[in-house]
Write a protein that holds these residues in place. Structure first.
Motif, PDB file in Angstrom:
ATOM      1  N   PRO A  13     -16.210   3.528   3.798  1.00  0.00           N
ATOM      2  CA  PRO A  13     -16.626   4.869   3.366  1.00  0.00           C
ATOM      3  C   PRO A  13     -16.160   5.141   1.937  1.00  0.00           C
ATOM      4  N   GLU A  14     -16.657   6.211   1.370  1.00  0.00           N
ATOM      5  CA  GLU A  14     -16.171   6.657   0.063  1.00  0.00           C
ATOM      6  C   GLU A  14     -14.713   7.093   0.212  1.00  0.00           C
ATOM      7  N   PRO A  15     -13.893   6.864  -0.798  1.00  0.00           N
ATOM      8  CA  PRO A  15     -12.495   7.314  -0.726  1.00  0.00           C
ATOM      9  C   PRO A  15     -12.424   8.842  -0.612  1.00  0.00           C
ATOM     10  N   PRO A  16     -11.414   9.370   0.050  1.00  0.00           N
ATOM     11  CA  PRO A  16     -10.278   8.647   0.606  1.00  0.00           C
ATOM     12  C   PRO A  16     -10.608   8.035   1.964  1.00  0.00           C
ATOM     13  N   PHE A  17      -9.946   6.907   2.243  1.00  0.00           N
ATOM     14  CA  PHE A  17     -10.014   6.288   3.557  1.00  0.00           C
ATOM     15  C   PHE A  17      -8.686   5.582   3.815  1.00  0.00           C
ATOM     16  N   ILE A  18      -8.478   5.215   5.071  1.00  0.00           N
ATOM     17  CA  ILE A  18      -7.213   4.627   5.502  1.00  0.00           C
ATOM     18  C   ILE A  18      -7.465   3.315   6.222  1.00  0.00           C
ATOM     19  N   VAL A  43       4.581  -0.572  11.350  1.00  0.00           N
ATOM     20  CA  VAL A  43       3.285   0.041  11.091  1.00  0.00           C
ATOM     21  C   VAL A  43       3.149   0.267   9.587  1.00  0.00           C
ATOM     22  N   ASN A  44       2.015  -0.140   9.045  1.00  0.00           N
ATOM     23  CA  ASN A  44       1.646   0.158   7.655  1.00  0.00           C
ATOM     24  C   ASN A  44       0.387   1.007   7.687  1.00  0.00           C
ATOM     25  N   ILE A  45       0.444   2.152   7.037  1.00  0.00           N
ATOM     26  CA  ILE A  45      -0.747   2.982   6.843  1.00  0.00           C
ATOM     27  C   ILE A  45      -1.029   2.977   5.347  1.00  0.00           C
ATOM     28  N   GLU A  46      -2.206   2.499   4.994  1.00  0.00           N
ATOM     29  CA  GLU A  46      -2.605   2.385   3.588  1.00  0.00           C
ATOM     30  C   GLU A  46      -3.679   3.429   3.298  1.00  0.00           C
ATOM     31  N   LEU A  47      -3.338   4.389   2.469  1.00  0.00           N
ATOM     32  CA  LEU A  47      -4.278   5.434   2.062  1.00  0.00           C
ATOM     33  C   LEU A  47      -4.891   5.017   0.729  1.00  0.00           C
TER      34      LEU A  47
END
Length: 103
Positions: free
Chosen positions: A26-31, A54-58
């Motif tokens: 998708p267009e940013p922002p996405f995770i 856990v890694n969450i990448e924004l």
């Protein structure tokens, strides 16, 4: 990781495990989120209590404080202690804000 999926749904930003399929980003922002390892607790030679890294990448195309705040508000609501770092990915022309924690 039902709890992690519930957390991700509360953020309100499109997300996928590891990556989006080719052409479906998708267009940013996405995770993108990952479970890159574990730090399990052992007892009697067995895994007594499972702890996942856990890694969450924004990902954003500009510095997006509101997207960061949305994510941080949800993590704070769930009482999750996280470390945060940021980098510019020149080849993708995106910022990556990385949240790391154990769950």
């Amino acid at each position: 990781m039902d709890k992690l999926i519930a957390i991700m749904n509360k953020v309100g930003i499109p997300f996928a495990y590891d990556h989006f399929a080719e052409g479906e980003s998708p267009e940013p922002p996405f995770i993108c989120y990952l479970l890159p390892g574990s730090d399990n607790f052992a007892a009697d030679g067995r895994v007594y209590y499972k702890i996942n890294d856990v890694n969450i990448e924004l990902y954003t195309d500009t510095k997006d404080l509101s997207a960061e705040q949305k994510l941080e508000d949800v993590l704070d609501k769930y009482g999750i202690f996280y470390e945060k770092s940021e980098t510019w990915i020149d080849s993708e022309k995106l910022y990556e804000v990385l949240y790391q924690f154990e769950m």
